[in-house]
Enzyme design. Structure first.
Site, PDB file in Angstrom:
ATOM      1  N   SER A 105      31.083 -13.107 -16.641  1.00 39.66           N
ATOM      2  CA  SER A 105      30.167 -14.042 -16.005  1.00 39.66           C
ATOM      3  C   SER A 105      30.775 -14.508 -14.674  1.00 39.66           C
ATOM      4  O   SER A 105      31.167 -13.680 -13.864  1.00 39.66           O
ATOM      5  CB  SER A 105      29.871 -15.207 -16.955  1.00 39.66           C
ATOM      6  OG  SER A 105      28.743 -15.932 -16.549  1.00 39.66           O
ATOM      7  N   ASP A 111      20.894  -8.892 -21.003  1.00 43.29           N
ATOM      8  CA  ASP A 111      21.386 -10.114 -20.389  1.00 43.29           C
ATOM      9  C   ASP A 111      20.622 -10.402 -19.097  1.00 43.29           C
ATOM     10  O   ASP A 111      20.588  -9.567 -18.197  1.00 43.29           O
ATOM     11  CB  ASP A 111      22.877  -9.946 -20.085  1.00 43.29           C
ATOM     12  CG  ASP A 111      23.474 -11.134 -19.364  1.00 43.29           C
ATOM     13  OD1 ASP A 111      22.894 -12.231 -19.425  1.00 43.29           O
ATOM     14  OD2 ASP A 111      24.544 -10.954 -18.734  1.00 43.29           O
ATOM     15  N   HIS A 139      25.245 -10.740 -22.839  1.00 38.03           N
ATOM     16  CA  HIS A 139      26.192 -11.278 -21.864  1.00 38.03           C
ATOM     17  C   HIS A 139      27.634 -10.915 -22.229  1.00 38.03           C
ATOM     18  O   HIS A 139      28.136 -11.296 -23.277  1.00 38.03           O
ATOM     19  CB  HIS A 139      26.017 -12.791 -21.798  1.00 38.03           C
ATOM     20  CG  HIS A 139      26.485 -13.409 -20.524  1.00 38.03           C
ATOM     21  ND1 HIS A 139      26.150 -12.928 -19.274  1.00 38.03           N
ATOM     22  CD2 HIS A 139      27.274 -14.501 -20.298  1.00 38.03           C
ATOM     23  CE1 HIS A 139      26.698 -13.689 -18.344  1.00 38.03           C
ATOM     24  NE2 HIS A 139      27.386 -14.648 -18.933  1.00 38.03           N
TER      25      HIS A 139
END
Length: 486
Positions: free
Chosen positions: A179, A430, A455
């Site tokens: 991320s 995601d 994710h």
């Protein structure tokens, strides 16, 4: 990083990298970057030592001599001090122990590579807060919360470890991150190729934070992930927003919705209805982010394939009260899968903790993600991207205005021709993959696409229910790491 909604001020219950319930009052366009994540901190599965290192508050000036204590976690039980590499996690917007305990891939492959593991905490998060909690009230002290300063922290920390740890002086360094941490891992290799040999940037949406980013791509991807489970589910969610408004406008309609959704505090105004919608929308986004093939508790206790579970009560055409009750059951999957929550607090009062404050500030300086919904190709209500109102919200909250062009200047935008030794991995379930690097850029800047991945699934530890595509992705990532080390 997550959802958004509505042109008027709304209160959205979301989930925070700082492990607490946080409720934010934000305008629609001020919100996606401001959303927080509620993480359930699992018992530590791994053995590591906690260390601290005195970092300069300002790496790029010479007047400020202040320092702060940066926390990092270190595990040397797998390490061969005679040439073993250093696997370095570039910490995100949260407590570093969370990422340490949820990045099982590093722990899984450390014995094979005989690697030293380091998990470095990002400044202004966890316990690594320059000037302490009062800094969040002083714009001059928050001025040192930037990705550039964080990357400099990591470079200096690696130098310290190499010079103070016997046997580490010649160890090659591979960066890992997911991320925002994945963005940092990629940028770390780009800005400090003398320090890090290569980077695995998982679910790193580096192209979301550009002025010309497609503002509705995020919501489109959320919708397509739900559509993959059930087209009727998407149609029902699309119809839900109008149904909620119709019900709320009726006599005692707000009370009826409060009872149907088992809310701790009854809805009293139409602004409260916006809060309810935001609460539902945030859950839909997080369900796609953690649509893992096995039960998990990263954001909340959830079943395997939670999007499918949430869509089951919405898998046939519904209307009226039946549609609302289907939505209630879907929300129970996310917010009450354990069945222990007596009522839902969608949030009207709360003070954000330090973690969300940190990301709130970053999203008002460098990390601006254009956000909108067209209401046609996605299942949400139409909303426009308004950078002016976004900037005004930042100025009101932080006394700063964002620079939407800076990331492209600082980190090269979409021109990665000069970059090398970076893996960009993305799961197509995601929503953040919509801003990720999905095509290989060169022989050494490669894209690894995981069709059934959510994710940064590839950074999680191996699981017997892993899909073949994530297993293949990890094997390919190992091959590139081996190549870089050799």
């Amino acid at each position: 990083m997550a959802a958004h909604r509505n042109l008027f001020s709304i209160v959205v219950l979301s989930l925070c990298l700082c492990f607490a319930h946080c409720i934010l009052v934000r305008t629609k366009n001020f919100q996606r970057n401001k959303e927080v994540f509620r993480f359930y901190r699992p018992p530590s599965e791994y053995n590591y030592k906690t260390e601290y290192f005195a970092q300069k508050v300002d790496h790029f000036g010479f007047h400020n001599k202040d320092s702060y204590q940066q926390r990092y976690l270190i595990a040397d039980q797998f390490w061969d001090p005679n040439g073993g590499p250093i696997f370095f996690y570039t910490g995100n917007e949260g407590d570093i122990t969370l990422f340490c305990n949820n990045t099982g891939f590093m722990w899984d492959i450390a014995p094979e590579f005989k690697a030293l593991l380091i998990f470095a905490e990002h400044r202004y998060y966890g316990t690594s807060v320059p000037y302490g909690p009062t800094a969040f009230k002083d714009p001059t002290k928050m001025n040192y919360l930037t990705s550039e300063q964080a990357l400099a922290d990591y470079a200096v920390l690696i130098k310290h470890i190499k010079t103070t740890t016997p046997g580490a002086g010649s160890s090659k360094v591979i960066a890992f991150g997911g991320s925002y941490g994945g963005m940092l891992a990629a940028w770390f290799r780009m800005k400090y190729p003398n320090v890090v040999q290569g980077s695995l940037a998982a679910s790193a949406p580096i192209w979301t934070f550009l002025e010309d980013a497609n503002c509705d791509a995020f919501d489109y991807t959320v919708t397509e992930t739900f559509r993959k489970s059930s087209p009727d589910c998407v149609n029902n969610i699309k119809a839900l927003w109008k149904t909620l408004g119709t019900t709320a406008s009726q006599a005692a309609g707000l009370s009826k919705l409060s009872e149907m959704f088992h809310l701790c505090k009854p809805l009293k105004t139409m602004d409260d209805l916006d809060a309810l919608k935001g609460w539902i929308q945030s859950a839909l986004v997080y369900l796609t982010m953690v649509d893992y093939p096995y039960p998990s508790s990263f954001l909340a206790p959830l079943p395997a394939w939670p999007v499918k579970a949430a869509c089951r009560p919405l898998s046939t055409p519904l209307s009226g009260d039946n549609l609302i009750m289907g939505a209630v059951k879907a929300m129970n999957v996310y917010f009450n899968y354990t069945g222990t929550t007596p009522c839902f607090d969608i949030g009207t009062e709360a003070t954000p903790d330090l973690g969300i404050r940190g990301w709130g500030y970053q999203s008002c300086t460098e990390m601006v993600a254009p956000s909108c919904s067209n209401g046609k190709t996605d299942m949400f209500e139409k909303s426009d991207w308004n950078f002016k109102s976004y900037s005004e919200g930042c100025l009101e909250t932080w006394k700063v205005k964002p620079d939407i062009d800076w990331l492209e200047t600082q980190y090269w935008g979409k021109n990665l021709s000069s970059a090398s030794n970076i893996i960009f991995s993305n799961g197509l379930l995601d929503p953040w993959s919509s801003g990720g690097v999905l095509k290989t850029q060169s022989d050494s800047v490669v894209a690894v696409v995981i069709p059934n991945g959510a994710h940064h699934l590839d950074l999680r530890g191996a699981n017997k229910k892993d899909t073949p595509d994530v297993i293949s992705a990890r094997e390919l990532e190992k091959k590139y790491i081996t190549k870089w080390l050799n």
